[in-house]
Design a protein around this motif. Structure first.
Motif, mmCIF file in Angstrom:
data_model
loop_
_atom_site.group_PDB
_atom_site.id
_atom_site.type_symbol
_atom_site.label_atom_id
_atom_site.label_comp_id
_atom_site.label_asym_id
_atom_site.label_seq_id
_atom_site.Cartn_x
_atom_site.Cartn_y
_atom_site.Cartn_z
ATOM 1 N N PHE A 286 0.823 -1.213 0.000
ATOM 2 C CA PHE A 286 0.000 0.000 0.000
ATOM 3 C C PHE A 286 0.856 1.262 0.000
ATOM 4 O O PHE A 286 0.620 2.198 -0.777
ATOM 5 N N PHE A 287 1.872 1.311 0.852
ATOM 6 C CA PHE A 287 2.625 2.557 1.032
ATOM 7 C C PHE A 287 3.657 2.801 -0.072
ATOM 8 O O PHE A 287 3.874 3.948 -0.468
ATOM 9 N N LEU A 288 4.312 1.751 -0.552
ATOM 10 C CA LEU A 288 5.384 1.952 -1.519
ATOM 11 C C LEU A 288 4.917 2.575 -2.841
ATOM 12 O O LEU A 288 5.632 3.431 -3.393
ATOM 13 N N PRO A 289 3.763 2.187 -3.397
ATOM 14 C CA PRO A 289 3.335 2.861 -4.636
ATOM 15 C C PRO A 289 3.129 4.359 -4.456
ATOM 16 O O PRO A 289 3.430 5.151 -5.365
ATOM 17 N N GLN A 290 2.614 4.768 -3.281
ATOM 18 C CA GLN A 290 2.422 6.201 -3.032
ATOM 19 C C GLN A 290 3.764 6.912 -2.938
ATOM 20 O O GLN A 290 3.954 8.015 -3.483
ATOM 21 N N TYR A 291 4.719 6.285 -2.269
ATOM 22 C CA TYR A 291 6.047 6.873 -2.111
ATOM 23 C C TYR A 291 6.760 7.006 -3.460
ATOM 24 O O TYR A 291 7.321 8.059 -3.789
ATOM 25 N N LEU A 292 6.720 5.938 -4.247
ATOM 26 C CA LEU A 292 7.448 5.939 -5.518
ATOM 27 C C LEU A 292 6.852 6.921 -6.522
ATOM 28 O O LEU A 292 7.590 7.534 -7.310
ATOM 29 N N GLN A 293 5.528 7.095 -6.505
ATOM 30 C CA GLN A 293 4.905 7.985 -7.474
ATOM 31 C C GLN A 293 4.843 9.434 -6.991
ATOM 32 O O GLN A 293 5.148 10.365 -7.749
ATOM 33 N N ASN A 294 4.439 9.627 -5.744
ATOM 34 C CA ASN A 294 4.250 10.995 -5.247
ATOM 35 C C ASN A 294 5.552 11.677 -4.847
ATOM 36 O O ASN A 294 5.703 12.895 -5.012
ATOM 37 N N LEU A 295 6.520 10.926 -4.311
ATOM 38 C CA LEU A 295 7.751 11.526 -3.819
ATOM 39 C C LEU A 295 8.942 11.284 -4.734
ATOM 40 O O LEU A 295 9.823 12.136 -4.848
ATOM 41 N N ARG A 296 8.985 10.133 -5.387
ATOM 42 C CA ARG A 296 10.105 9.843 -6.280
ATOM 43 C C ARG A 296 9.799 10.180 -7.738
ATOM 44 O O ARG A 296 10.689 10.139 -8.583
ATOM 45 N N TYR A 301 3.526 2.624 -14.140
ATOM 46 C CA TYR A 301 4.072 1.356 -14.637
ATOM 47 C C TYR A 301 5.423 1.048 -14.003
ATOM 48 O O TYR A 301 5.661 -0.062 -13.521
ATOM 49 N N HIS A 302 6.339 2.019 -13.998
ATOM 50 C CA HIS A 302 7.671 1.769 -13.453
ATOM 51 C C HIS A 302 7.631 1.587 -11.930
ATOM 52 O O HIS A 302 8.427 0.825 -11.375
ATOM 53 N N ALA A 303 6.707 2.272 -11.269
ATOM 54 C CA ALA A 303 6.546 2.059 -9.830
ATOM 55 C C ALA A 303 6.080 0.638 -9.554
ATOM 56 O O ALA A 303 6.600 -0.049 -8.661
ATOM 57 N N GLY A 304 5.100 0.179 -10.319
ATOM 58 C CA GLY A 304 4.607 -1.185 -10.147
ATOM 59 C C GLY A 304 5.646 -2.221 -10.512
ATOM 60 O O GLY A 304 5.790 -3.241 -9.829
ATOM 61 N N PHE A 305 6.411 -1.971 -11.580
ATOM 62 C CA PHE A 305 7.440 -2.908 -12.013
ATOM 63 C C PHE A 305 8.549 -3.011 -10.975
ATOM 64 O O PHE A 305 9.087 -4.091 -10.722
ATOM 65 N N LEU A 306 8.890 -1.894 -10.358
ATOM 66 C CA LEU A 306 9.931 -1.885 -9.337
ATOM 67 C C LEU A 306 9.512 -2.679 -8.110
ATOM 68 O O LEU A 306 10.349 -3.253 -7.403
ATOM 69 N N LEU A 307 8.197 -2.747 -7.844
ATOM 70 C CA LEU A 307 7.700 -3.456 -6.665
ATOM 71 C C LEU A 307 7.630 -4.960 -6.862
ATOM 72 O O LEU A 307 7.541 -5.703 -5.888
ATOM 73 N N MET A 308 7.657 -5.437 -8.091
ATOM 74 C CA MET A 308 7.466 -6.865 -8.320
ATOM 75 C C MET A 308 8.477 -7.745 -7.584
ATOM 76 O O MET A 308 8.092 -8.663 -6.856
ATOM 77 N N PRO A 309 9.790 -7.521 -7.714
ATOM 78 C CA PRO A 309 10.716 -8.406 -7.005
ATOM 79 C C PRO A 309 10.584 -8.310 -5.497
ATOM 80 O O PRO A 309 10.760 -9.285 -4.786
ATOM 81 N N CYS A 310 10.255 -7.128 -4.991
ATOM 82 C CA CYS A 310 10.076 -6.944 -3.544
ATOM 83 C C CYS A 310 8.925 -7.773 -3.035
ATOM 84 O O CYS A 310 9.038 -8.527 -2.071
ATOM 85 N N LEU A 311 7.764 -7.673 -3.712
ATOM 86 C CA LEU A 311 6.581 -8.397 -3.270
ATOM 87 C C LEU A 311 6.712 -9.886 -3.528
ATOM 88 O O LEU A 311 6.205 -10.706 -2.767
#
Length: 324
Positions: A286-296, A301-311
């Motif tokens: 929940f929190f990482l997509p907000q951080y990657l898009q709003n702050l980074r 798409y790239h935010a979601g792709f970056l989360l794949m290996p983590c999740l």
């Protein structure tokens, strides 16, 4: 000795069950990547937009407590199909939402309608297999548990970036309809307990307690403990109701939730491990997509792709823990 028909039936049940489990888990992560886009489209703040995710959890947390009774009283097949159909309708309504308030309302309906989907799916699968094969069935079923939350943010980001944010909800419709048609055709009804009484008192207490607790904790990061109406008040009242719930359920002949199961060591430890794994997995989702898009400043798409290996790693770790 089981016939060839029974042998085929259990694998069909496993495949059909994966449809329901995959959708219910996928929906908890695929939406998170779309929240910043929805926030921008509807011109709302993050606090309000966050209820798009937490509204679903609130409704599911309240209704899921009655899923065991519903399955025993009306049959696993009937409740599974009804829950799946409700989930499909809720998903379609979410895609049609015209403002943030309507979307939150439809997410609540979606969560309430599909709340029984995952627990009933597990019961369907385990009841279809003999005891000696349940480990294999659970392992194969775990693919949905592993893959759905891992692919959710990436798929959600792709749909938001290349199609429209509404497709994070519409994607459930064809998958759900396929599962519904297969269920209508191949699932067999389980024995029902027509005289099973409903613990209405227990349901009202635990439903209210869980709803207030989830509501209070979801507002904590925005309003702080000093907010009596939205954080402190609901949380304290929820804890009070939970304390009241314990002796009432222990003294009930046919309780909604059999709390005596927690006296079993393996059951207690298993639930604790699952809770830790769930918090680790879905909290970050929940929190990482907000951080990657709003702050980074990453696109969906790239935010979601970056989360794949983590999740994927977190899902695998949680899945391994549940097998200990």
């Amino acid at each position: 000795m089981r016939s060839d028909s029974d042998s085929r039936q259990k694998w069909l049940v496993l495949v059909i069950g994966i449809f329901g489990a995959f959708m219910s888990i996928l929906d908890t992560t695929i939406v998170n990547t779309a929240i910043p886009k929805v926030q921008a489209v509807f011109g709302t703040d993050l606090h309000t937009a966050s209820y798009i995710a937490t509204g679903y959890t609130l409704a599911a947390g309240v209704v899921v407590s009655a899923s065991g009774f519903l399955a025993n009283r009306f049959g696993l097949r009937r409740i599974y199909l009804l829950s799946l159909a409700s989930f499909i309708i809720g998903s379609a309504l979410c895609g049609l939402a015209w403002n943030a308030q309507a979307l939150i309302l439809f997410r609540i309906l979606q969560g309430a309608g599909g709340a029984a989907l995952f627990p009933v799916t597990i019961s369907l699968v385990l009841s279809a297999f003999p005891t000696e094969q349940r480990g294999v069935a659970n392992g194969l079923f775990g693919i949905a548990i592993l893959f759905a939350p891992a692919i959710g943010p990436t798929l959600g980001g792709y749909l938001v970036e290349n199609a429209d944010w509404r497709w994070v909800f519409y994607v459930n419709v064809p998958i759900g309809i396929a599962g519904l048609l297969l269920g209508l055709r191949f699932l067999r009804e389980s024995p029902v307990q027509r005289d099973l009484p409903f613990d209405l008192r227990g349901f009202l207490i635990i439903g209210t307690a869980l709803g207030l607790l989830l509501y209070g904790l979801s507002n904590l990061s925005y309003d702080g403990w000093g907010s009596v109406p939205t954080v402190l008040g609901p949380t304290v009242l929820a804890l009070f109701l939970l304390v009241v719930f314990l002796p009432i359920e222990l003294g009930t002949t046919r309780p909604l939730l059999d709390l005596r199961l927690f006296a079993r060591r393996n059951y207690l430890i298993g639930n604790g491990i699952i809770w830790i794994g769930t918090v680790a997995l879905f909290g970050g989702a929940f929190f990482l997509p907000q951080y990657l898009q709003n702050l980074r400043g990453l696109d969906p798409y790239h935010a979601g792709f970056l989360l794949m290996p983590c999740l994927l790693y977190t899902s695998d770790a949680a899945d391994d823990l549940t097998r200990v």
